[in-house]
Design a protein around this motif. Structure first.
Motif, PDB file in Angstrom:
ATOM      1  N   ASP A  79       0.844  -1.206   0.000  1.00 27.78           N
ATOM      2  CA  ASP A  79       0.000   0.000   0.000  1.00 27.78           C
ATOM      3  C   ASP A  79       0.877   1.252   0.000  1.00 27.78           C
ATOM      4  OD1 ASP A  79      -2.617  -1.035  -0.061  1.00 27.78           O
ATOM      5  OD2 ASP A  79      -2.601  -1.410   2.101  1.00 27.78           O
ATOM      6  N   LEU A  80       1.916   1.205   0.822  1.00 30.47           N
ATOM      7  CA  LEU A  80       2.826   2.356   0.902  1.00 30.47           C
ATOM      8  C   LEU A  80       3.493   2.591  -0.451  1.00 30.47           C
ATOM      9  CD1 LEU A  80       4.079   4.421   2.842  1.00 30.47           C
ATOM     10  CD2 LEU A  80       5.785   2.707   3.462  1.00 30.47           C
ATOM     11  N   ALA A  81       3.923   1.525  -1.099  1.00 33.15           N
ATOM     12  CA  ALA A  81       4.551   1.647  -2.418  1.00 33.15           C
ATOM     13  C   ALA A  81       3.571   2.291  -3.403  1.00 33.15           C
ATOM     14  CB  ALA A  81       4.984   0.265  -2.916  1.00 33.15           C
ATOM     15  N   GLU A  82       2.320   1.869  -3.342  1.00 34.82           N
ATOM     16  CA  GLU A  82       1.319   2.452  -4.249  1.00 34.82           C
ATOM     17  C   GLU A  82       1.094   3.933  -3.934  1.00 34.82           C
ATOM     18  OE1 GLU A  82      -1.944  -0.270  -3.778  1.00 34.82           O
ATOM     19  OE2 GLU A  82      -0.969  -1.812  -5.009  1.00 34.82           O
ATOM     20  N   GLY A  83       1.274   4.303  -2.673  1.00 38.70           N
ATOM     21  CA  GLY A  83       1.178   5.715  -2.291  1.00 38.70           C
ATOM     22  C   GLY A  83       2.239   6.554  -2.994  1.00 38.70           C
ATOM     23  N   HIS A  84       3.434   5.979  -3.195  1.00 32.07           N
ATOM     24  CA  HIS A  84       4.496   6.701  -3.904  1.00 32.07           C
ATOM     25  C   HIS A  84       4.132   6.926  -5.366  1.00 32.07           C
ATOM     26  CE1 HIS A  84       6.647   5.493  -0.342  1.00 32.07           C
ATOM     27  NE2 HIS A  84       7.607   6.331  -0.658  1.00 32.07           N
ATOM     28  N   LYS A  96      -6.176  13.630   3.821  1.00 32.45           N
ATOM     29  CA  LYS A  96      -5.533  14.510   2.834  1.00 32.45           C
ATOM     30  C   LYS A  96      -5.010  13.675   1.660  1.00 32.45           C
ATOM     31  CE  LYS A  96      -2.324  18.440   2.551  1.00 32.45           C
ATOM     32  NZ  LYS A  96      -1.255  18.069   1.650  1.00 32.45           N
ATOM     33  N   ALA A  97      -4.351  12.569   1.981  1.00 29.01           N
ATOM     34  CA  ALA A  97      -3.850  11.704   0.902  1.00 29.01           C
ATOM     35  C   ALA A  97      -5.009  11.135   0.099  1.00 29.01           C
ATOM     36  CB  ALA A  97      -2.989  10.582   1.483  1.00 29.01           C
ATOM     37  N   ALA A  98      -6.112  10.788   0.768  1.00 28.73           N
ATOM     38  CA  ALA A  98      -7.259  10.232   0.043  1.00 28.73           C
ATOM     39  C   ALA A  98      -7.813  11.257  -0.938  1.00 28.73           C
ATOM     40  CB  ALA A  98      -8.335   9.801   1.032  1.00 28.73           C
ATOM     41  N   ALA A  99      -7.947  12.507  -0.463  1.00 25.32           N
ATOM     42  CA  ALA A  99      -8.553  13.549  -1.306  1.00 25.32           C
ATOM     43  C   ALA A  99      -7.618  13.983  -2.428  1.00 25.32           C
ATOM     44  CB  ALA A  99      -8.926  14.752  -0.432  1.00 25.32           C
ATOM     45  N   GLU A 100      -6.330  14.140  -2.123  1.00 28.39           N
ATOM     46  CA  GLU A 100      -5.420  14.756  -3.098  1.00 28.39           C
ATOM     47  C   GLU A 100      -4.661  13.747  -3.953  1.00 28.39           C
ATOM     48  OE1 GLU A 100      -4.798  18.630  -0.194  1.00 28.39           O
ATOM     49  OE2 GLU A 100      -3.048  17.445  -0.738  1.00 28.39           O
ATOM     50  N   LEU A 101      -4.479  12.551  -3.425  1.00 29.25           N
ATOM     51  CA  LEU A 101      -3.742  11.529  -4.192  1.00 29.25           C
ATOM     52  C   LEU A 101      -4.688  10.455  -4.736  1.00 29.25           C
ATOM     53  CD1 LEU A 101      -0.676  10.864  -1.835  1.00 29.25           C
ATOM     54  CD2 LEU A 101      -0.885  12.505  -3.716  1.00 29.25           C
ATOM     55  N   ASN A 102      -5.931  10.498  -4.265  1.00 31.09           N
ATOM     56  CA  ASN A 102      -6.862   9.436  -4.627  1.00 31.09           C
ATOM     57  C   ASN A 102      -6.267   8.081  -4.228  1.00 31.09           C
ATOM     58  OD1 ASN A 102      -9.200   8.390  -5.616  1.00 31.09           O
ATOM     59  ND2 ASN A 102      -8.438   8.192  -7.732  1.00 31.09           N
TER      60      ASN A 102
END
Ligand code: NAD
Ligand code: WQD
Length: 342
Positions: free
Chosen positions: A242-247, A309-315
């Motif tokens: 999940d963290l990798a996908e966040g990048h 914030k990550a959900a809204a801005e990074l989807n």
């Protein structure tokens, strides 16, 4: 369609970075990995290449080597940098503070100087929830006041955040993402890549895994009188994939975000030490003996991300639950009892 094509990954043979490297290769990026292998094995990259069907360019070297950086950035037409390189052990940083400041702060200064000289202005930095320090709140938002950091490792991350803010303010061409990770755990679901700590692990889950296979006799549970559901500390454990996908999400988002952005990468859920131990036992079928011990200085009772914030801005949100974390951690541990040395 990726806005950037060629990305430099510093420290790219390590635990989190090998999973990010795999995700980026699978998404079509071309990668150059620079790692001095002080805490990693090139075997991780061989396995990443096997899993993705594509190999990153690998260069063994140090981020403090300016001539090497100049050469890499120019030769490979690098457009963005994912900056993972640096040591990360809190206890070690208390014993060797200069090594932490040299690597984490000095190394980042050197990297940014080389990037500016090569007109590469996009940087994603591996920061840490440790910069939130001893926060008064438990569900932590990015605008939380920082500080009260209790160790040189955490202070080095905080200093890098500050210096990156200064360079962004000085030159509008920079696009910088500060990614504050909570507690990365687990392994790729293939069982091929995972965390391979040197010696006695610093973090909870690798230690639990070593106890489960008999490499350590028992776990010491640090603190059992916290105001939590079972008295043990509650933290936000995020699956490393999940963290990798966040990048990947942050790299796509930063392309259209000049300036500096901060995103916490966590799940928004907290689990206690004993919940984590029981989930590991259920996934592995192994018993994990433990004893209740004193609180560890610097720990807090409860801390988890507010992931809005990550959900809204990074989807982007974390998708993998505690069971998946434990299943994948155990698959990695049982298939690779000696890590990458096996
Ligand atoms: P890791 O040790 O597995 O990865 C770091 C990599 O950087 C290693 O491969 C190491 O060999 C390399 N490296 C170190 N110094 C270097 C240098 N001077 N030049 C070139 N390469 C160098 O650690 P990780 O857990 O994957 O952490 C990656 C990043 O994420 C680090 O910056 C760490 O501070 C940060 N972080 C980690 C955690 C965590 O709990 N694991 C939490 C928050 C932030
Ligand atoms: C988790 C929980 C411990 C070991 C650290 C760094 C932080 C970041 C992530 C890099 C706590 C308990 C642990 C043990 C235990 N790293 N525990 N027995 O402290 O939340 O964060 O890693 O940036 O900067 O500080 O993670 O895994 O060490 O501890 O009871 O043998 O497990 O007390 O409650 P932590 P951790």
């Amino acid at each position: 369609m990726n806005a950037y094509k060629t990305v430099l990954v510093t420290g790219g043979a390590g635990y989190i970075s090998s999973h990010a490297t795999l995700a980026l290769l699978q998404a079509g990026f071309d990668l150059v990995v620079l790692d001095n292998l002080c805490n990693a094995s090139a075997e991780s990259l061989r396995r990443v290449a096997q899993l993705s069907g594509r190999a990153p360019v690998f260069v063994q070297g140090d981020i403090r080597d300016r001539a090497l950086l100049d050469h890499l950035l120019a030769q490979h037409w690098v457009q963005a940098v994912l900056h993972f390189a640096g040591p990360k052990a809190v206890g070690e940083s208390l014993a060797q503070p200069l090594s932490y400041y040299s690597n984490n702060v000095g190394g980042t200064v050197n990297l940014c100087q080389a990037m500016a000289a090569a007109s590469v202005f996009t940087l994603l930095f591996s920061s840490s929830a440790t910069v939130y320090g001893d926060s008064a709140t438990v569900s932590i938002t990015e605008d939380q006041p920082l500080g009260q950091i209790t160790n040189p490792y955490g202070r080095s991350k905080f200093m890098v955040e500050q210096l990156l803010g200064d360079i962004v303010a000085s030159d509008k061409r920079w696009r910088v993402a500060l990614l504050r990770y909570f507690n990365p755990v687990g392994a790729h679901e293939s069982g091929q890549i995972g965390e391979d700590p040197n010696g006695i692990p610093n973090n909870l889950l690798p230690f639990v895994a070593q106890v489960a296979v008999g490499q350590s006799p028992e776990l010491a549970v640090f603190g059992h009188d916290y105001p939590t559901l079972d008295g043990t500390g509650v933290s936000d454990y995020i699956h490393v994939v999940d963290l990798a996908e966040g990048h990947l999400a942050a790299l796509k988002a930063i392309y259209s975000c000049p300036g500096m952005e901060v995103w916490s990468l966590g799940t928004g859920n907290g689990y206690s030490v004993l919940q984590l131990v029981r989930a590991f036992e259920a996934a592995s079928g192994r018993h994990v003996p433990y004893r209740l011990a004193e609180r560890r200085p610097g720990d807090v009772a409860t801390c988890y991300a507010h992931p809005g914030k990550a959900a809204a801005e990074l989807n982007w949100i974390s998708k993998r639950d505690l069971h998946s974390i434990m299943r994948d951690a155990w698959r990695w541990q049982s298939q690779n009892p000696d890590g990458y040395r096996g």
